[in-house]
Design an enzyme around this catalytic site. Structure first.
Site, mmCIF file in Angstrom:
data_model
loop_
_atom_site.group_PDB
_atom_site.id
_atom_site.type_symbol
_atom_site.label_atom_id
_atom_site.label_comp_id
_atom_site.label_asym_id
_atom_site.label_seq_id
_atom_site.Cartn_x
_atom_site.Cartn_y
_atom_site.Cartn_z
ATOM 1 N N HIS A 1 -7.885 -6.056 -7.011
ATOM 2 C CA HIS A 1 -8.025 -4.631 -7.323
ATOM 3 C C HIS A 1 -8.346 -4.502 -8.816
ATOM 4 C CE1 HIS A 1 -5.724 -4.322 -3.583
ATOM 5 N NE2 HIS A 1 -6.000 -3.032 -3.537
ATOM 6 N N CYS B 1 -3.768 5.552 -6.018
ATOM 7 C CA CYS B 1 -3.373 4.184 -5.647
ATOM 8 C C CYS B 1 -1.927 3.906 -6.096
ATOM 9 C CB CYS B 1 -4.323 3.140 -6.231
ATOM 10 S SG CYS B 1 -4.002 1.478 -5.580
ATOM 11 N N GLY B 2 -1.035 3.898 -5.119
ATOM 12 C CA GLY B 2 0.391 3.741 -5.460
ATOM 13 C C GLY B 2 0.740 2.385 -6.031
ATOM 14 N N THR B 3 0.126 1.321 -5.483
ATOM 15 C CA THR B 3 0.431 0.002 -6.054
ATOM 16 C C THR B 3 -0.226 -0.129 -7.431
ATOM 17 O OG1 THR B 3 -1.373 -0.902 -4.695
ATOM 18 C CG2 THR B 3 0.860 -1.220 -3.880
ATOM 19 N N HIS C 1 0.052 4.527 -0.844
ATOM 20 C CA HIS C 1 -0.473 5.741 -0.203
ATOM 21 C C HIS C 1 -0.292 5.589 1.306
ATOM 22 C CE1 HIS C 1 -4.258 4.007 1.431
ATOM 23 N NE2 HIS C 1 -4.194 5.069 2.208
ATOM 24 N N ASP D 1 -10.344 3.695 -3.972
ATOM 25 C CA ASP D 1 -9.222 4.491 -3.485
ATOM 26 C C ASP D 1 -9.444 5.944 -3.871
ATOM 27 O OD1 ASP D 1 -6.708 5.559 -2.871
ATOM 28 O OD2 ASP D 1 -5.690 3.698 -3.402
ATOM 29 N N CYS E 1 0.871 -1.182 0.000
ATOM 30 C CA CYS E 1 0.000 0.000 0.000
ATOM 31 C C CYS E 1 0.905 1.229 0.000
ATOM 32 C CB CYS E 1 -0.918 -0.003 1.225
ATOM 33 S SG CYS E 1 -2.077 1.382 1.222
HETATM 34 O O1 PYC Z 1 -1.874 3.286 -2.562
HETATM 35 O O2 PYC Z 1 -1.141 1.268 -2.954
HETATM 36 C C1 PYC Z 1 -2.017 2.037 -2.570
HETATM 37 C C2 PYC Z 1 -3.289 1.479 -2.086
HETATM 38 C C3 PYC Z 1 -3.668 0.169 -2.082
HETATM 39 C C4 PYC Z 1 -4.949 0.124 -1.539
HETATM 40 C C5 PYC Z 1 -5.324 1.403 -1.229
HETATM 41 N N1 PYC Z 1 -4.290 2.225 -1.583
#
Ligand code: PYC
Length: 319
Positions: free
Chosen positions: A212, A243-245, A94, A239, A92
């Protein structure tokens, strides 16, 4: 089940609008081992945190929890297990950005590089003097390109399967317009796609569930972003950030398609038009290290009280 009044210390932050509730005190002990091993004990020992901290009336469905842990390797800054309304999640970013700002707020770190252990691997976060956080993520890659699934009510939907710390199905050119006013329609669409993937047996590697779904459309303002996304997470919430991933998965696909050179910057905005900047460092085996940058703000600190007499101490419908 807790018999006496319990106190859990949390520090809240948000990253581009997406909240992270970091648990910094009073959490159950998940024992020794790496974060993947400790995540395996989350359901048995700490699952009540989900309802108590993220569920109503204290929280809300889109909150992500970050259980701060002692790292297995003491040379790392921290360990963390992320969880949401459905259970523990993998990576995750964020949340990593939020956690880094939280550790700074707690006086535990300052500007510079900090390694953070997660259940999917170690990520390296850089806290910039100006407050931005960039994260060199775990190796990311596209595992399948152009997978078509029949989605009831929508017809054939085509997308890529990619790993960016979670498994994503990335869709462009199908579904409702990617606009904030369409969040309900986008949730319906992405939920239908998720169900269709499961029904068709489309998975990540080793049969891992794709949990996701990420839909892309044109950016609101092409002078500040290259694309806008909508990301549906396990548990059926979306999100609020880019969403960083999910951005990592997108970067891996762009690179695999020859559309993103090493070091070239991709500006991925989310549904609120907040954005992450990303670039890749190729690893030479079809995988890349995505480096994703954004901003997070600490916006709360509180002592959560779990009163044994409170019928909703574990959330509405919780443990
Ligand atoms: O930012 O990777 C992210 C993330 C994953 C689920 C919610 N945010």
């Amino acid at each position: 089940m807790k018999a006496a009044l319990e106190m859990v210390k949390v520090i809240d932050s948000h990253t581009g609008g997406e909240p992270t509730r970091a648990v910094v005190g009073g959490a159950p002990d998940l024992g020794a081992g790496d974060m993947a091993e400790r995540r395996g004990r989350f359901a048995g020992r700490a699952d009540w945190l989900r309802g108590a901290l993220l569920g109503e009336p204290r929280g809300f469905g889109a909150m992500v929890g970050a259980l701060l842990c002692e790292p297995a390797d003491p040379s790392n800054a921290a360990g963390v297990i992320f969880f949401n309304n459905a259970g523990p999640i993998g990576g995750c970013l964020h949340g990593t950005m939020g956690l880094v700002k939280t550790l700074e707020y707690m006086g535990r770190i300052g500007p510079g590089q900090h390694r953070v252990e997660t259940p999917v691997g170690v990520v390296t976060a850089t806290l910039e003097a100006g407050g931005a956080v960039s994260v060199a993520n775990v190796p990311s890659y596209r595992s399948r390109r152009g997978v078509a699934v029949e989605v009831p009510g929508y017809g054939e939907v085509c997308g890529d399967v990619a790993w960016g710390g979670n498994w994503f199905f990335l869709v462009e050119g199908s579904g409702p317009e990617v606009e904030y006013g369409n969040t309900r329609e986008l949730l319906e669409f992405t939920s239908a796609v998720m169900a269709a993937l499961a029904a068709a047996g489309v998975s990540g590697e080793d049969g891992a569930a794709i949990d996701h779904v990420e839909v892309f459309g044109p950016p609101g303002d092409p002078s500040v972003a290259d694309s806008r996304n909508f990301v549906m997470c396990p548990g059926g919430e979306y999100d609020r950030s880019a969403c960083g991933t999910g951005t990592s998965a997108k970067l891996a696909c762009l690179h695999a398609d020859g559309k993103l050179a090493p070091g070239q910057v991709w500006r991925q905005s989310g549904i609120l038009d907040t954005f992450f900047e990303g670039r890749v460092e190729p690893l030479g085996d079809g995988k890349v290290t995505p480096v994703v940058s954004g901003r997070a703000w600490v916006n709360g600190e509180c002592q959560v009280l779990i009163d044994p007499g409170d019928p909703f101490r574990f959330g509405i419908g919780g443990a």
